[in-house]
Write an enzyme that holds these catalytic residues in place. Sequence first.
Site, PDB file in Angstrom:
ATOM      1  N   CYS A   4       0.844  -1.204   0.000  1.00 48.54           N
ATOM      2  CA  CYS A   4       0.000   0.000   0.000  1.00 48.54           C
ATOM      3  C   CYS A   4       0.877   1.252   0.000  1.00 48.54           C
ATOM      4  O   CYS A   4       1.738   1.426   0.873  1.00 48.54           O
ATOM      5  CB  CYS A   4      -0.917  -0.004   1.224  1.00 48.54           C
ATOM      6  N   CYS A   7       0.652   3.276   3.279  1.00 52.26           N
ATOM      7  CA  CYS A   7       1.341   2.570   4.370  1.00 52.26           C
ATOM      8  C   CYS A   7       2.853   2.734   4.235  1.00 52.26           C
ATOM      9  O   CYS A   7       3.563   2.906   5.234  1.00 52.26           O
ATOM     10  CB  CYS A   7       0.960   1.093   4.386  1.00 52.26           C
ATOM     11  N   ASP A  30       0.011  16.556  -0.684  1.00 53.31           N
ATOM     12  CA  ASP A  30      -0.287  15.793  -1.898  1.00 53.31           C
ATOM     13  C   ASP A  30       0.791  16.074  -2.944  1.00 53.31           C
ATOM     14  O   ASP A  30       1.224  17.218  -3.116  1.00 53.31           O
ATOM     15  CB  ASP A  30      -1.669  16.184  -2.426  1.00 53.31           C
ATOM     16  N   HIS A  46      -4.270   0.631   8.372  1.00 53.15           N
ATOM     17  CA  HIS A  46      -4.714   0.456   6.988  1.00 53.15           C
ATOM     18  C   HIS A  46      -6.198   0.122   6.953  1.00 53.15           C
ATOM     19  O   HIS A  46      -6.615  -0.951   7.381  1.00 53.15           O
ATOM     20  CB  HIS A  46      -3.923  -0.639   6.273  1.00 53.15           C
ATOM     21  N   ASN A  87     -12.864  10.611  -1.096  1.00 54.05           N
ATOM     22  CA  ASN A  87     -13.330   9.931  -2.299  1.00 54.05           C
ATOM     23  C   ASN A  87     -13.586   8.461  -1.992  1.00 54.05           C
ATOM     24  O   ASN A  87     -12.756   7.796  -1.363  1.00 54.05           O
ATOM     25  CB  ASN A  87     -12.284  10.053  -3.415  1.00 54.05           C
ATOM     26  N   HIS A  98      -6.262   3.375   0.620  1.00 52.24           N
ATOM     27  CA  HIS A  98      -5.978   3.543   2.051  1.00 52.24           C
ATOM     28  C   HIS A  98      -6.742   4.817   2.389  1.00 52.24           C
ATOM     29  O   HIS A  98      -6.428   5.894   1.838  1.00 52.24           O
ATOM     30  CB  HIS A  98      -4.471   3.683   2.286  1.00 52.24           C
ATOM     31  N   HIS A 100      -8.367   8.188   3.093  1.00 50.00           N
ATOM     32  CA  HIS A 100      -7.674   9.468   3.280  1.00 50.00           C
ATOM     33  C   HIS A 100      -8.620  10.620   3.029  1.00 50.00           C
ATOM     34  O   HIS A 100      -9.483  10.552   2.156  1.00 50.00           O
ATOM     35  CB  HIS A 100      -6.466   9.581   2.343  1.00 50.00           C
ATOM     36  N   HIS A 102      -8.760  14.539   1.795  1.00 50.83           N
ATOM     37  CA  HIS A 102      -8.070  15.649   1.155  1.00 50.83           C
ATOM     38  C   HIS A 102      -8.460  16.919   1.917  1.00 50.83           C
ATOM     39  O   HIS A 102      -9.652  17.180   2.110  1.00 50.83           O
ATOM     40  CB  HIS A 102      -8.528  15.821  -0.300  1.00 50.83           C
TER      41      HIS A 102
HETATM   42  P1  5GP Z   1      -7.640   9.742  -4.387  1.00 50.89           P
HETATM   43  O1  5GP Z   1      -7.890  10.047  -5.828  1.00 50.89           O
HETATM   44  O2  5GP Z   1      -7.372   8.273  -4.137  1.00 50.89           O
HETATM   45  O3  5GP Z   1      -8.714  10.287  -3.470  1.00 50.89           O
HETATM   46  O4  5GP Z   1      -6.358  10.581  -3.997  1.00 50.89           O
HETATM   47  C1  5GP Z   1      -5.063  10.081  -4.028  1.00 50.89           C
HETATM   48  C2  5GP Z   1      -4.140  11.267  -3.929  1.00 50.89           C
HETATM   49  O5  5GP Z   1      -2.845  10.794  -3.633  1.00 50.89           O
HETATM   50  C3  5GP Z   1      -4.041  12.086  -5.218  1.00 50.89           C
HETATM   51  O6  5GP Z   1      -4.450  13.425  -4.955  1.00 50.89           O
HETATM   52  C4  5GP Z   1      -2.574  11.991  -5.595  1.00 50.89           C
HETATM   53  O7  5GP Z   1      -2.051  13.196  -6.119  1.00 50.89           O
HETATM   54  C5  5GP Z   1      -1.911  11.610  -4.281  1.00 50.89           C
HETATM   55  N1  5GP Z   1      -0.694  10.840  -4.433  1.00 50.89           N
HETATM   56  C6  5GP Z   1      -0.526   9.767  -5.271  1.00 50.89           C
HETATM   57  N2  5GP Z   1       0.719   9.263  -5.135  1.00 50.89           N
HETATM   58  C7  5GP Z   1       1.337  10.039  -4.199  1.00 50.89           C
HETATM   59  C8  5GP Z   1       2.651  10.005  -3.627  1.00 50.89           C
HETATM   60  O8  5GP Z   1       3.495   9.170  -3.942  1.00 50.89           O
HETATM   61  N3  5GP Z   1       2.944  10.960  -2.688  1.00 50.89           N
HETATM   62  C9  5GP Z   1       2.029  11.899  -2.308  1.00 50.89           C
HETATM   63  N4  5GP Z   1       2.433  12.801  -1.382  1.00 50.89           N
HETATM   64  N5  5GP Z   1       0.781  11.948  -2.816  1.00 50.89           N
HETATM   65  C10 5GP Z   1       0.444  11.033  -3.752  1.00 50.89           C
HETATM   66 ZN    ZN Z   2      -2.353   1.316   3.672  1.00 52.39          ZN
END
Ligand code: 5GP
Ligand code: ZN
Length: 113
Positions: A4, A7, A30, A46, A87, A98, A100, A102
């Site tokens: 993950c 994680c 992000d 997780h 989301n 995982h 989260h 925003h």
């Molecule tokens: P989701 O679309 O799943 O709600 O959001 C995932 C978020 O994780 C996205 O906004 C994306 O830019 C961010 N993200 C993806 N990979 C990484 C990473 O390796 N490091 C960081 N800091 N953010 C990431």
């Molecule tokens: Zn995780």
Amino acid sequence: MAECLFCRIIAGDIPAEKVYEDEEIFAFKDIAPKAPLHVLVVPKKHIAGLEELEEGDVPLMGRIQLALRDIARDQGVADSGYRVILNCGRDAGQVVFHIHYHLLGGGQGLNLD
Ligand code: 5GP
Ligand code: ZN
């Protein structure tokens, strides 16, 4: 979970710009910010997503709300306002499974339709 992404960030295996950490919660910038301030706030435990949330996770998720508020204050957007997004699943654009939040702030990018 070894595979993950979040994680691995929590464990320090993948670098991220940390903005908050306590025993249960981790928050970091992000990598592709959609607003001047774009922080991801996650439980260290997780949990894949809201669909996987269990009754026992309620106190943890409550404390995450307080962490979101405190991070918004620390980052200087509490007065100007901010948005919190969770989301859930494919149609919402969830790509990291995982759970989260925003946290978006800073005056631009908040009028997401
Ligand atoms: P989701 O679309 O799943 O709600 O959001 C995932 C978020 O994780 C996205 O906004 C994306 O830019 C961010 N993200 C993806 N990979 C990484 C990473 O390796 N490091 C960081 N800091 N953010 C990431
Ligand atoms: Zn995780």
